[in-house]
Design an enzyme around this catalytic site. Structure first.
Site, PDB file in Angstrom:
ATOM      1  CE1 TYR A   1     -25.579  27.480 -20.552  1.00  0.00           C
ATOM      2  CE2 TYR A   1     -27.725  26.786 -21.339  1.00  0.00           C
ATOM      3  CZ  TYR A   1     -26.485  26.489 -20.804  1.00  0.00           C
ATOM      4  OH  TYR A   1     -26.143  25.179 -20.514  1.00  0.00           O
TER       5      TYR A   1
ATOM      6  CE  LYS B   1     -24.840  21.729 -20.788  1.00  0.00           C
ATOM      7  NZ  LYS B   1     -23.989  22.591 -21.650  1.00  0.00           N
TER       8      LYS B   1
ATOM      9  CG  HIS C   1     -24.722  24.058 -16.207  1.00  0.00           C
ATOM     10  ND1 HIS C   1     -23.991  25.140 -16.620  1.00  0.00           N
ATOM     11  CD2 HIS C   1     -25.166  24.353 -14.952  1.00  0.00           C
ATOM     12  CE1 HIS C   1     -23.993  26.059 -15.654  1.00  0.00           C
ATOM     13  NE2 HIS C   1     -24.699  25.601 -14.637  1.00  0.00           N
TER      14      HIS C   1
ATOM     15  NE  ARG D   1     -16.487  25.368 -14.211  1.00  0.00           N
ATOM     16  CZ  ARG D   1     -17.225  25.574 -15.283  1.00  0.00           C
ATOM     17  NH1 ARG D   1     -18.458  25.103 -15.350  1.00  0.00           N
ATOM     18  NH2 ARG D   1     -16.754  26.254 -16.302  1.00  0.00           N
TER      19      ARG D   1
ATOM     20  CG  PHE E   1     -22.221  29.356 -29.107  1.00  0.00           C
ATOM     21  CD1 PHE E   1     -22.872  29.147 -27.900  1.00  0.00           C
ATOM     22  CD2 PHE E   1     -20.978  29.990 -29.085  1.00  0.00           C
ATOM     23  CE1 PHE E   1     -22.322  29.546 -26.697  1.00  0.00           C
ATOM     24  CE2 PHE E   1     -20.415  30.393 -27.876  1.00  0.00           C
ATOM     25  CZ  PHE E   1     -21.089  30.167 -26.686  1.00  0.00           C
TER      26      PHE E   1
ATOM     27  CD  GLU F   1     -25.481  28.177 -12.405  1.00  0.00           C
ATOM     28  OE1 GLU F   1     -25.131  27.023 -12.103  1.00  0.00           O
ATOM     29  OE2 GLU F   1     -24.914  28.862 -13.282  1.00  0.00           O
TER      30      GLU F   1
ATOM     31  CG  ASN G   1     -20.981  20.923 -22.786  1.00  0.00           C
ATOM     32  OD1 ASN G   1     -22.184  20.826 -22.537  1.00  0.00           O
ATOM     33  ND2 ASN G   1     -20.307  22.038 -22.626  1.00  0.00           N
TER      34      ASN G   1
HETATM   35  P1  ADP Z   1     -19.459  25.852 -19.376  1.00  0.00           P
HETATM   36  O1  ADP Z   1     -20.741  25.070 -19.517  1.00  0.00           O
HETATM   37  O2  ADP Z   1     -18.240  24.992 -19.607  1.00  0.00           O
HETATM   38  O3  ADP Z   1     -19.382  26.639 -18.073  1.00  0.00           O
HETATM   39  P2  ADP Z   1     -20.025  28.353 -20.825  1.00  0.00           P
HETATM   40  O4  ADP Z   1     -20.788  28.850 -19.655  1.00  0.00           O
HETATM   41  O5  ADP Z   1     -18.937  29.208 -21.381  1.00  0.00           O
HETATM   42  O6  ADP Z   1     -19.391  26.906 -20.579  1.00  0.00           O
HETATM   43  O7  ADP Z   1     -21.029  28.080 -22.049  1.00  0.00           O
HETATM   44  C1  ADP Z   1     -22.307  27.601 -21.810  1.00  0.00           C
HETATM   45  C2  ADP Z   1     -22.600  26.467 -22.793  1.00  0.00           C
HETATM   46  O8  ADP Z   1     -22.595  26.999 -24.124  1.00  0.00           O
HETATM   47  C3  ADP Z   1     -21.556  25.356 -22.834  1.00  0.00           C
HETATM   48  O9  ADP Z   1     -21.718  24.396 -21.814  1.00  0.00           O
HETATM   49  C4  ADP Z   1     -21.796  24.759 -24.199  1.00  0.00           C
HETATM   50  O10 ADP Z   1     -22.922  23.888 -24.213  1.00  0.00           O
HETATM   51  C5  ADP Z   1     -22.120  26.015 -25.025  1.00  0.00           C
HETATM   52  N1  ADP Z   1     -20.943  26.560 -25.710  1.00  0.00           N
HETATM   53  C6  ADP Z   1     -19.876  27.185 -25.138  1.00  0.00           C
HETATM   54  N2  ADP Z   1     -18.973  27.561 -26.069  1.00  0.00           N
HETATM   55  C7  ADP Z   1     -19.477  27.173 -27.269  1.00  0.00           C
HETATM   56  C8  ADP Z   1     -19.021  27.276 -28.635  1.00  0.00           C
HETATM   57  N3  ADP Z   1     -17.868  27.859 -28.947  1.00  0.00           N
HETATM   58  N4  ADP Z   1     -19.806  26.747 -29.602  1.00  0.00           N
HETATM   59  C9  ADP Z   1     -20.978  26.161 -29.299  1.00  0.00           C
HETATM   60  N5  ADP Z   1     -21.479  26.044 -28.057  1.00  0.00           N
HETATM   61  C10 ADP Z   1     -20.744  26.536 -27.045  1.00  0.00           C
END
Ligand code: ADP
Length: 150
Positions: A49, A9, A112, A85, A57, A123, A109
């Protein structure tokens, strides 16, 4: 052999962590079969997404994910989706994982990674054309894998 998609990212690109992240996957022994730098446009972000499109968010996430290019990777290996993962981690508190060791934030974070084999297939196709994926022998696997791992 199973494949998984990773996006390195914008926060990782800006913080100079790309080499470090590649190193984690390479050290584990995963085979890189696709790799490119891309900037995510609105259409791609909405598709990727879609499962969080109604979250409060989402707008901030979209701005963040398009703020600089990302590096997309396709990694191959036995049980690659689950393995990638776990290397990625889920939360910033998952110490020992990429997110645990480099991320402070739930949103910013670092990486992905696909969350299921079915999503990984979608994907990989979302970000790569067939001709952008490579088939080659990874000699290291002669040492790192047993016949029963294939
Ligand atoms: P992951 O990437 O762990 O599979 P998700 O698919 O649930 O998580 O969410 C997609 C992305 O959205 C996350 O990687 C993160 O960047 C963002 N995200 C998820 N939850 C939150 C939150 N509560 N507040 C802000 N950003 C979030």
């Amino acid at each position: 052999m199973e494949k998984s998609l990773v996006l390195v990212k914008p926060d990782a690109i800006q913080r100079g962590l790309l080499g470090n992240i590649l190193n984690r996957y390479e050290q584990k022994g995963l085979k890189i079969v696709g790799m490119k730098m891309i900037r995510l446009d609105d259409a791609l972000l909405r598709e990727h997404y879609a499962h969080v499109a109604d979250q409060p968010f989402f707008d901030e996430l979209s701005r963040f994910m398009s703020s600089s290019p990302v590096v997309a990777l396709v990694l191959e290996g036995p049980n690659a989706v689950e393995l990638v993962r776990i290397v990625c981690g889920i939360k910033p508190t998952d110490m020992g994982s990429i997110r645990g060791d480099f991320a402070l934030s739930v949103q910013r974070n670092i990486v992905h990674s696909s969350d299921s084999p079915a999503n990984a297939k979608k994907e990989v196709m979302r970000f790569f054309k067939e001709e952008e994926l490579f088939e080659y022998e990874k000699d290291e696997w002669k040492h790192a894998l047993a016949k029963s791992d294939y």
